[in-house]
Design a protein around this motif. Structure first.
Motif, PDB file in Angstrom:
ATOM      1  N   THR D  41       0.829  -1.196   0.000  1.00  0.00           N
ATOM      2  CA  THR D  41       0.000   0.000   0.000  1.00  0.00           C
ATOM      3  C   THR D  41       0.866   1.249   0.000  1.00  0.00           C
ATOM      4  OG1 THR D  41      -1.751  -1.179   1.137  1.00  0.00           O
ATOM      5  CG2 THR D  41      -1.788   1.223   1.273  1.00  0.00           C
ATOM      6  N   GLN D  83      -6.966   1.202  -0.793  1.00  0.00           N
ATOM      7  CA  GLN D  83      -7.368   0.189   0.175  1.00  0.00           C
ATOM      8  C   GLN D  83      -8.308   0.851   1.173  1.00  0.00           C
ATOM      9  OE1 GLN D  83      -4.035  -1.714   2.161  1.00  0.00           O
ATOM     10  NE2 GLN D  83      -5.224  -3.601   2.166  1.00  0.00           N
ATOM     11  N   ASP D 157      -5.651  -1.212  -5.246  1.00  0.00           N
ATOM     12  CA  ASP D 157      -5.135  -1.822  -4.020  1.00  0.00           C
ATOM     13  C   ASP D 157      -6.165  -2.811  -3.491  1.00  0.00           C
ATOM     14  OD1 ASP D 157      -3.684  -2.450  -1.798  1.00  0.00           O
ATOM     15  OD2 ASP D 157      -3.389  -0.376  -1.132  1.00  0.00           O
ATOM     16  N   GLU D 158      -5.909  -4.071  -3.694  1.00  0.00           N
ATOM     17  CA  GLU D 158      -6.805  -5.145  -3.280  1.00  0.00           C
ATOM     18  C   GLU D 158      -8.260  -4.872  -3.669  1.00  0.00           C
ATOM     19  OE1 GLU D 158      -5.971  -6.864   0.451  1.00  0.00           O
ATOM     20  OE2 GLU D 158      -3.927  -6.086   0.524  1.00  0.00           O
TER      21      GLU D 158
ATOM     22  N   HIS E 151      -3.112  -2.681   6.888  1.00  0.00           N
ATOM     23  CA  HIS E 151      -4.495  -3.136   6.843  1.00  0.00           C
ATOM     24  C   HIS E 151      -4.652  -4.557   7.387  1.00  0.00           C
ATOM     25  CE1 HIS E 151      -8.559  -3.042   5.249  1.00  0.00           C
ATOM     26  NE2 HIS E 151      -8.354  -4.216   4.668  1.00  0.00           N
TER      27      HIS E 151
HETATM   28 MG   LIG Z   1      -2.171  -2.678   2.059  1.00  0.00          MG
END
Ligand SMILES: [Mg+2]
Ligand SMILES: Nc1ncnc2c1ncn2[C@@H]1O[C@H](COP(=O)(O)OP(=O)(O)OP(=O)(O)O)[C@@H](O)[C@H]1O
Ligand SMILES: Nc1ncnc2c1ncn2[C@@H]1O[C@H](COP(=O)(O)OP(=O)(O)OP(=O)(O)O)[C@@H](O)[C@H]1O
Ligand SMILES: NC(N)=O
Ligand SMILES: [Mg+2]
Lengths: 403, 536, 374, 231, 247
Positions: D41, D83, D157-158, E151
């Motif tokens: 990230t 994210q 991002d994801e 995260h």
């Molecule tokens: Mg991340």
């Protein structure tokens, strides 16, 4: 350099700056002029200006600073009663001198304070007398800001009016918060109260900031002075400077001085003021005159005593008489209030007052009102041997500790 | 009755005098010369005497006296009317209006008038101008006649009434006649009729006439009492309407003061303690504009507010942009510190204004269209309040449209909700922030223009509105323009309904308590945003 | 928790300085002769006593704001109530030495024609009663107010503004003469406390020492609270109120607890303040005063306790000095100070001091304060 | 094309990226893989301009953009799906999409059809506030919003996090389609290995702030990569 | 209702501005049961958890805990005190506390004001925190602020916090989101270990993960149950394929 210091204790910021800044300037002018005239006791005067910032406890702090740190010989200052109450113990403890230039509610006489503004009997009562005699007023609206000065003044006036036979229902009392700005309801109430077929007048103890919106609303709702005159005790030339006075012509104010007073002393004073402040449009007003009187009294008393020592000045100042700006002399009374003429003026469209009435002689300030039951018996006399601010003539003794 | 008669005692006296000495009537010139002398009462009598000459030249003379323009020249004691134009004073003959040339400021001594004298002049002029060609003048005269209620005017009024073509004037004349009738020793039937005429007016003036009458005895008094009861009943109803109007008008002021804050605080989340001072900047801009107009083109004064409004918007907006770029910009994500910094800004702005313009009130005038009032039924509606209400609605609508309907508005909202993401979307956040804050500030400036019309223009102006503004925004629900709208008007109306009952001080306390209690019921204000979106 | 654990470095330094001042000032005032360079004038003693009261007030606010995120814009109300409670006692102490020599009624009641003491004035003739009331009344107000507000989940700016409404309403109410608290003039002209003359240097020094002790006590109490597990819960509430609830903590109870403790500390500060400045009046309730308290805390460093105290002293001292030195333009200086501190000292004065120290000597990082709510 | 040239990034004193170099070309998908907390990230944040870099350079079509503000980078055609979705909670779905208009000429200010084709649910919910959507719906909105800007470089991002399986498949198809158009470079951070493997043209694997493995799809050894992804 | 019932939802509905997020939903979770809930985005899974934990009040229907506790009358803290623990879809930790403190605050202990004020950390508590840190692999980060975690690390921390509470019922919303495949499997293992002693409701879109859980699956669609049974059973359901799994 050996100077005599004079403290100036007026708010230069905060809510009261609007009124008090001018007094600071007036004092600076008086001191400057006196220095040109040779100062005092052969020394120059030095002004010490501080800003108590309309913050009442700060007044006490600054008073202490003036007396203890700067060791001033006298202090000229304060406007609101609460600020005066705040500094009283300081002046008492440190044995300082305070000259207080604003009309106030009375009920006070302190050894270290000289009240050069009006007591209620030097402003409120004569004004009511004027309305009774000259306007035939029968119905009264007592409108004020909700604090001690209006409350007390109205209490005195209510008692006074009732003693003259005015009925309860012919008196309407109304209080508003500080800075009240929406006067629609109250002005319309006044109109309604005034439409009972009896000549009605408003006695206004509305304070400072609230006046401009009050008068604007009066003007807009068409309350003319010919129908319902308003007589004010806190509206002077300074307050009118913020207003278009054309719709307000004829409304009244009672003071001990107006800028429009036609005397030589006054012309000189105004000229000096304009010279000092560098603006021909600036006005003068009653508390400025009070400082003028107070300052000159102090000078004279110091000269008489030959020293600035507080005790000596307190003794020597009683009976001192100096010219006021309305053509007479004002004298310091034993109760630390002074004698003054009372003037009633009508607002003109140029923002000045036209004097329509004045007392024939001078009125001596009464520290204790005759119209309040608990103070009717009190007198103040700071001369030896009585030397008491609240002597009870019925009991024959000095009440309290102020001695 | 006796009270009324005392008011026109001078007239009676004068009439007695005039009728007693018909031949000895003095000329207008002679009478005029006596005007500066004697007590106010004496001079009021003199005014009546002047009116009684019936000489038309008395009208300008009395007008000049009433306006305070009459002066006695110190040199020779002649009376002149003095008109000030700029810095010069010109003298005119008060009777003929002929110019007598320029005089010095201190050459003349003003002939003093007080309220009593002015009242006498008003009634005297009233009688003399009842037949004036200008209906506006006639209306004034009729109103004066109504106020004086002098029974000796009856004849004049009758005659005027017969000749009157204007309906409005005729109505007032009829009322004046009725009052005069009541004050005369007319027959019961006539008095009855007079009561009916006056009762039909149904307003406060009527009440003023009828109330003392109702206190008496006899059938006329009873009729008057009935009429009083009727009027009082209808006034109660109108009183409600009056309160609503006052409430809306107070609400409009609150809204104007608060709506800029609804942007900077509500939308951007910046606790802007300098908001009040931005209002002050707007008010001082108005002052400067008016000063400029007064000094350079006084005839434009009526336009002063329309000129001031955009300038105030720009000035306050520019100050706002400067605050945002200079300070607030560095504090996003630390909203509480903006409180400290903007408090500092507010102190500095106050002191700046104090240093530049002085600590005193400055005079901002109401243009003609902002002055006075008109009657709507029994409602007195002042023009300044009316225009302020209209103005506030326009500002509100404009702002709403800007925020909801324009790309700029969308960007403003996006930036304040998530500055970093907005930047990722390509929005120039710095610029948008500056514009948003500037917009809120500019609107505060506009509020200042409006407030200059009803309040002090002093360095304290801002402080007196800041607390109320925050109350309105929070009561309505921060972040919602409609909230500020509803909040302002609710609080305004609530205040104005409480004020007559509880008094202004207690009303204010009650409104505050009401806000506290209300927030317990709706912890996010009146127009609360609900749902996940808010917590997110 | 042991005392040594409570007194961390920063607290230790502050308390040490405070102790030093508390010892030196009385000596300087009472023992040193007025001509001596070491003499502390009475003026300065009274002033410092006042500052210490402000400092305690700031600590009280920091407890709720810095640690629990409750931005009270009405803390001046609790301070003022404490001040009034003490003021009422001091008024009663005057007895018949008032200007009207009325043994029961304070002067302002006499001249407004009150014929007897209102019920709520009873008991204030006893010092202990007034002292208790100075804590109980603010505490009770905080309890009632907080009980409703926290249960209703009033948070953030909504809470701030209703606390402001509260103090504003109280200000207007106390202005009213009918309330029986002396109206706008408030309570003044005190003579003595517990028999000691308020105008004597010894009394003044005594009050100063009491204030210093109260401040130290307030700091330690607050530190103890915030260092406990409860303190951690408070911080959790500040930063993630909802999450804290999901862990089973009754957030309203916690908030109520600190709010009441804080109000009582503020009341104590007020009670000590009144005899030292000689007046208590409704101006103390004004919203601007309460905002100023927030300013002290923010300036000193929110969430640091010691910083809050420091902030109060710095601002009050600046005000004292500036209003004397540059009376005409001091607001420029004060305003600029506020702006510069926010821009250049994001963690307040204390944060700055510690950061500069850390820069010289890197150490473990202090827990930063996060700005969660508005 | 995007050319990240050995950049460093740190939060406070802690170095998070150490000499990272990655490239992305139009018509190709570059996948970044790695365990939790390795700095994926952070790398993307450096590219879009949210975090300043302390060394190295980020070149975009030959221009060093590493000193530009995020909005200036967006104006050059860089769009991101961050994210955590970062939907504007109080804007409606429609308004969320319209935030992408900031750098578009007036004629292009509409939502491209593929957005609603891909995420039909958004069409039904245009008037709902973004913050009220479910997690997966928000993720869809975030992707749609990025597409509205007509990006030349899309940074994801994801993007599949929290999305239901059928739509993940659609997203895969969409990425394939966008890549196929050839005018867009795509950088994809993904934990879902199969998804990444199927889409990647180029890949790199990160660990503790460094690139430990990289190459093209053809040279990728699945077990090598997986080794870096297990603990 | 059987004695084994832990949680019982009966005819629960909830709408937002006219949109039915939950529509006449009924569901029983038994003591010690593990249940996977799947369903399209917007099916109402998170809203269901909001209702169980007292965050959202249902418009109609009953939510019963154990024998007879009405959960619709209980607030968030109340539900937690009853023994319901929750992990949020978007990882939610105390960002300004250290990782360690996050766990300390979550440990099962006296939650009263004075209980926490006078609380002294015991050795047992310290040991438990160490154990949890190890389990979620954050031992190295124990003194870091939770806000600085990545995260995925936050996801793990939140799982740790959930375990620290030692609740009777765990509501786990998308635990595997943002985790690598290997970690996803570890999480499944972890949850499987817990089940039996605790009841667990897991929401997840990762079918590998759901399969690894090896429990009964309920499919939610438009706020109501569309199908339930084993994963294989529901994945064969054409409606589930149509609306959720896709082809
Ligand atoms: Mg991340
Ligand atoms: N704002 C921050 N302040 C301090 N440290 C941070 C911050 N954000 C991330 N980190 C740290 O930087 C490292 C890299 O974080 P990053 O978010 O880039 O990881 P990631 O690879 O995206 O992980 P994940 O797969 O969990 O999303 C982590 O160790 C994290 O703790
Ligand atoms: N406060 C609200 N206002 C309006 N709509 C809402 C609100 N809360 C939830 N919804 C809607 O209710 C539906 C159910 O949402 P929920 O978050 O429960 O879905 P979910 O099953 O958890 O989906 P996902 O798998 O994407 O997380 C969604 O369509 C969402 O948009
Ligand atoms: N003394 C006054 N006017 O407060
Ligand atoms: Mg969900």
């Amino acid at each position: 350099e050996d100077t005599i210091k004079v403290g100036i204790l007026h708010s230069l910021s905060g809510t009261m700056a609007i009124s008090e800044t001018t007094l600071k300037d007036a004092m600076l002018m008086l001191i400057e002029e006196q220095n040109k005239n040779g100062g005092l006791l052969g020394k120059q005067l030095e002004a010490v200006v501080v800003d108590p910032a309309s913050d009442w406890p700060l007044f006490a702090e600054k008073a202490r600073e003036l007396l203890e740190v700067h060791e001033v010989a006298a202090v000229f200052g304060n406007w609101t009663s609460v600020s005066r109450k705040s500094v009283l113990p300081v002046f008492e403890e440190l044995n300082g001198l305070l000259f207080y230039p604003v009309q106030y509610e009375g009920e006070e006489s302190q050894r270290n304070v000289f009240y050069t503004g009006a007591a209620p009997n030097q402003q409120a009562i004569p004004a009511v007398d004027y309305l009774l005699e000259n306007e035939g007023v029968e119905r009264w609206v007592l409108a004020g800001t909700d604090y001690v000065y209006p409350r007390t003044t109205n209490k005195i006036l209510e008692a006074y009016l009732k003693s003259l036979g005015v009925a309860e229902e012919d008196i309407m009392i109304n209080y508003t918060p500080f800075g009240h700005s929406d006067w629609q309801t109250i002005v319309s109430d006044i109109k309604a109260f005034g439409s009972a077929g009896k000549k009605t007048a408003v006695v206004s103890t509305i304070n400072g900031d609230a006046n401009v919106p009050f008068y604007k609303e009066l003007g807009n709702q068409g309350v003319s002075a010919e129908d319902i005159p308003v007589v004010a005790f806190s509206v002077g030339e300074e307050e009118l400077a913020g207003l278009d006075t054309a719709p307000l012509v004829g409304h009244l104010a009672a003071w001990n001085y107006f800028m429009s007073v036609d005397t030589e002393e006054n012309d000189e004073f105004i000229e000096a003021w304009h010279g000092f402040i560098g603006d021909e449009d600036r006005v003068t007003n009653d508390p400025m005159e009070a400082h003028y009187i107070g300052f000159n009294m102090w000078l004279k008393a110091v000269e008489k005593a030959g020293t600035t020592d507080a005790d000596a000045v307190i003794d020597s100042i009683i009976g001192v008489s100096v010219p006021n700006l309305s053509g007479g002399f004002s004298a310091m009374m034993p109760n630390h209030h002074i004698t003054k003429p009372v003037l009633v003026g009508e607002i003109q469209d140029d923002g000045q007052f036209d004097i329509v009435w004045e007392t024939t002689g001078l009125v001596a300030g009464d520290a204790w009102s005759d119209y309040l039951p608990d103070s009717a018996n009190l007198i103040a006399d700071w001369r030896a041997p009585m030397s008491c601010g609240n002597f009870d003539v019925a009991k024959g003794q000095c009440g309290g500790v102020s001695q | 009755m006796t009270r009324l008669t005392s008011l026109f005692a001078p007239i009676l006296m004068l009439l007695a005098l005039v009728t007693a000495l018909p031949g000895a009537a003095a000329t207008l010139e002679e009478l005029m010369q006596r005007l500066p002398q004697g007590s106010y009462d004496d001079r009021a009598a003199l005014v009546m005497e002047i009116a009684a000459t019936g000489d038309e030249r008395a009208v300008p003379l009395l007008e000049a006296l009433g306006e305070g323009d009459l002066q006695e020249l110190k040199s020779d004691g002649t009376l002149v009317r003095v008109v000030k134009e700029g810095k010069t004073y010109t003298a005119y003959d008060p009777l003929t209006g002929e110019s007598l040339g320029e005089i010095g400021r201190r050459d003349g001594k003003k002939v003093k008038v007080n309220n009593g004298l002015r009242r006498a002049i008003r009634s005297a002029l009233g009688i003399m101008t009842l037949r004036h060609p200008d209906p506006a003048k006639r209306l004034e005269a009729a109103e004066a006649a109504f106020k004086s209620g002098d029974p000796d005017q009856l004849e004049a009024l009758d005659a005027a009434l017969l000749a009157e073509s204007d309906r409005e004037v005729a109505t007032v004349l009829g009322a004046a006649r009725a009052v005069a009738m009541l004050n005369s020793d007319a027959t019961e039937a006539d008095q009855f009729e007079a009561v009916t005429t006056i009762a039909a007016m149904g307003n406060q003036d009527a009440l003023g006439v009828l109330l003392p009458l109702a206190a008496g005895e006899g059938p006329v008094a009873e009729a008057a009492a009935d009429a009083v009861a009727d009027i009082e009943r209808s006034q109660k109803v109108w009183g409600l309407a009056q309160n609503v109007w006052y409430g809306l008008s107070l609400g409009s002021v609150l809204m104007l003061a608060a709506i800029g804050l609804a942007i900077t605080f509500g939308v951007m989340g910046v606790i802007n303690m300098a908001h009040g001072e931005l209002i002050m900047v707007g008010a001082y801009t108005t002052f400067v504009v008016q000063e400029f107009i007064r000094n350079t083109m006084p005839e434009m004064f009526g336009w002063s507010l329309l000129i001031a409004a955009p300038l105030a918007f720009l000035t306050a907006g520019a100050v706002g942009v400067a605050i945002e770029r200079g300070i607030v910009r560095h504090l996003y994500g630390r909203p509480l510190e903006t409180l400290l910094a903007t408090w500092g800004v507010s102190l500095i702005l106050q002191q700046t204004v104090r240093s530049i313009f002085g600590p005193n009130n400055r005079e901002v005038g109401n243009p003609d269209w902002m002055s006075g009032a008109f009657e709507l039924g029994q409602l007195t509606i002042t023009y300044n309040r009316l225009w302020i209400l209209v103005f506030s609605l326009i500002v509100f609508a404009g702002l709403l449209a800007l925020l909801k309907r324009t790309p700029m508005g969308l960007q403003m909202r996006a930036v304040t909700q998530n500055r970093a993401m907005a930047a990722d979307m390509g929005i120039r956040t710095g610029w948008v922030d500056a514009m948003t804050f500037g917009l809120g500030a500019g609107i505060a400036g506009l509020a200042g223009v409006a407030l200059s019309q009803i309040d002090n223009v002093s360095p304290n102006l801002g402080q007196s509105y800041i607390v109320d503004s925050f109350m309105v925004v929070v009561f309505g629900g921060a972040g919602n323009l409609w909230g500020a709208f509803a909040g302002a008007f609710t609080l305004g109306v609530a205040n104005k309904f409480l004020e007559p009952v509880a008094g202004a001080v207690l009303a204010k306390i009650l409104v505050l308590v009401f806000i506290i209690l209300f927030i317990q019921k709706r912890p996010r204000g009146l127009f609360a945003l609900k749902g996940r979106a808010v917590e997110a | 928790m042991s005392l040594t654990k409570l007194i961390d470095r920063r607290m230790g330094i502050f308390l040490g300085l405070l102790f030093l001042v508390t010892v030196c000032v009385p000596l300087g005032n009472l023992v040193m002769s007025p001509d001596s360079a070491l003499h502390v004038p009475s003026f300065a003693v009274a002033l410092m006593g006042k500052y210490l009261c402000y400092a305690l007030l700031a600590v009280a606010l920091d407890l709720v704001w810095g640690y629990c995120g409750i931005l009270s814009l009405g803390h001046g109300a609790f301070f003022a109530l404490g001040g009034y409670a003490m003021g009422m006692h001091l008024m009663r102490e005057i007895g018949d030495r008032g200007v009207y020599a009325n043994p029961d009624l304070p002067d302002f009641m006499v001249f407004l024609n009150w014929d007897r003491l209102p019920w709520f004035w009873h008991g204030f003739d006893m010092f202990w009663f007034a002292a208790i009331m100075a804590l109980v009344v603010p505490g009770l107000l905080a309890f009632v107010f907080g009980w409703f507000a926290f249960r209703s989940r009033v948070t953030g700016v909504y809470l701030s503004i209703i606390t402001q409404a509260m103090t504003y309403a109280l200000m207007l109410a106390f202005f009213r003469n009918e309330m029986g608290f002396g109206g706008n003039n408030g309570l003044t002209d005190f003579k003595d406390v517990l028999g000691f003359d308020l105008q004597s240097d010894a009394t003044r020094v005594g009050l100063f020492v009491c204030s210093a002790l109260a401040l130290a006590g307030g700091l330690l109490l607050s530190k103890w609270i915030t260092a406990s597990k409860l303190g951690k819960v408070l911080v959790s509430i500040r930063d993630a109120e909802s999450r804290t609830r999901f862990l089973g903590y009754r957030v309203e109870g916690y908030k109520l607890f600190v709010f009441v403790v804080s109000a009582m500390l503020a009341g104590l500060a007020g009670a000590l303040y009144t005899p030292q400045v000689g007046i208590i009046n409704p101006g103390e309730f004004s919203p601007a005063n309460s905002i100023e308290i927030v300013i002290w805390v923010a300036l000193g460093g929110r969430g640091t306790l010691v910083g809050a105290a420091l902030g109060a002293i710095i601002v009050a001292l600046s005000k004292t000095l500036l209003t004397g030195w540059i009376p005409e333009i001091w607001l420029f200086a004060l305003g600029a100070m506020f702006i510069l501190v926010t821009l250049y000292l994001p963690k307040g004065v204390l944060g700055f001091i510690e950061a500069s120290r850390d820069r010289l000597r890197p150490k473990a990082k202090a827990a930063p304060v996060k700005e969660a709510e508005a | 094309m995007l050319d990240v040239q050995s950049i460093d990034l740190s939060y406070g004193a802690a170095p998070t990226l150490k000499g990272i170099s990655v490239a992305a070309r139009p018509g190709r998908v570059t996948c970044v893989l790695g365990r939790n907390g390795v700095g994926k990230t952070s790398l993307l944040r450096a590219v879009v301009g949210r975090e300043p870099i302390t060394a190295g350079a980020i070149m975009w079509n030959g221009e060093d953009i590493s000193r530009l503000r995020p909005d200036q980078r967006a104006a050059r055609g860089i769009a991101s799906v961050p994210q955590g979705r970062e939907i504007f909670p109080l804007l409606t779905v429609k308004e969320n999409l319209e935030t992408g208009y900031a750098n578009l000429p007036r004629s292009e200010r509409y939502v491209p059809g593929e957005v609603f084709e891909l995420f039909p649910v958004l069409k039904d919910m245009l008037a709902r506030r973004g913050g009220d959507l479910s997690g997966g719906q928000q993720q869809q909105l975030a992707i749609g919003r990025a597409l509205v800007t007509r990006p030349k470089l899309l940074v994801l991002d994801e993007p599949t996090e929290g999305i239901q399986p059928s739509i993940i498949k659609d997203i895969g198809r969409a990425i394939t389609y966008l890549r196929g158009r050839g005018d867009m470079a795509i950088v994809l951070v993904e934990q879902y290995f199969e998804f990444a493997r199927d889409l990647a043209d180029d890949y790199c694997v990160m660990d503790r702030g460094e690139i430990v493995l990289s190459g093209t799809r053809d040279t990728m050894v699945e077990d090598d990569v997986r080794r870096w992804l297990t603990v | 209702m059987s004695e084994k019932t832990q949680l019982y939802l009966n005819g629960v509905s909830r709408s937002f501005d006219g949109f039915k997020a939950i529509n006449n939903l009924s569901l029983i979770i038994e003591r010690g049961e593990m249940r996977a809930v799947i369903g399209p985005n917007g099916a109402g899974k998170t809203t269901m958890m909001d209702i169980i934990t007292g965050k959202t009040r249902p418009d109609t229907g009953e939510v019963i805990w154990g024998e007879d506790t009405d959960l619709t009358k209980v607030d968030e803290a109340g539900s937690a005190r009853l023994g319901i623990g929750r992990k949020f879809q978007k990882p939610t930790v105390f960002e300004t506390h250290t990782v360690e403190d996050n766990l300390h605050l979550s440990l099962k202990a006296d939650r009263s004001v004075f209980g926490t004020l006078f609380h002294r950390t015991t050795d047992a508590e310290r040991a438990r925190v160490d154990e949890l840190l190890d389990l979620v692999r954050l031992t190295a980060q124990r003194d870091d602020l939770a806000g600085d975690l990545s995260h995925g690390q936050k996801q793990w921390l939140e799982i740790g916090m959930l375990l620290a509470q030692d609740p009777e019922l765990l509501l786990v919303d998308e635990p595997a989101a943002g985790m690598t495949d290997a970690e996803t499997m570890r999480t499944a293992e972890l949850l499987r270990d817990i089940a039996g002693k605790h009841s667990v409701v897991v929401v997840e879109h990762d079918m590998e993960f759901v399969r690894a859980l090896g429990c009964k699956v309920t499919v939610l669609h438009q706020g109501a149950v569309l199908a339930d049974g084993s994963l294989d059973h529901v994945s064969a359901n054409p409606e589930v394929i149509e609306t959720y799994l896709g082809r």
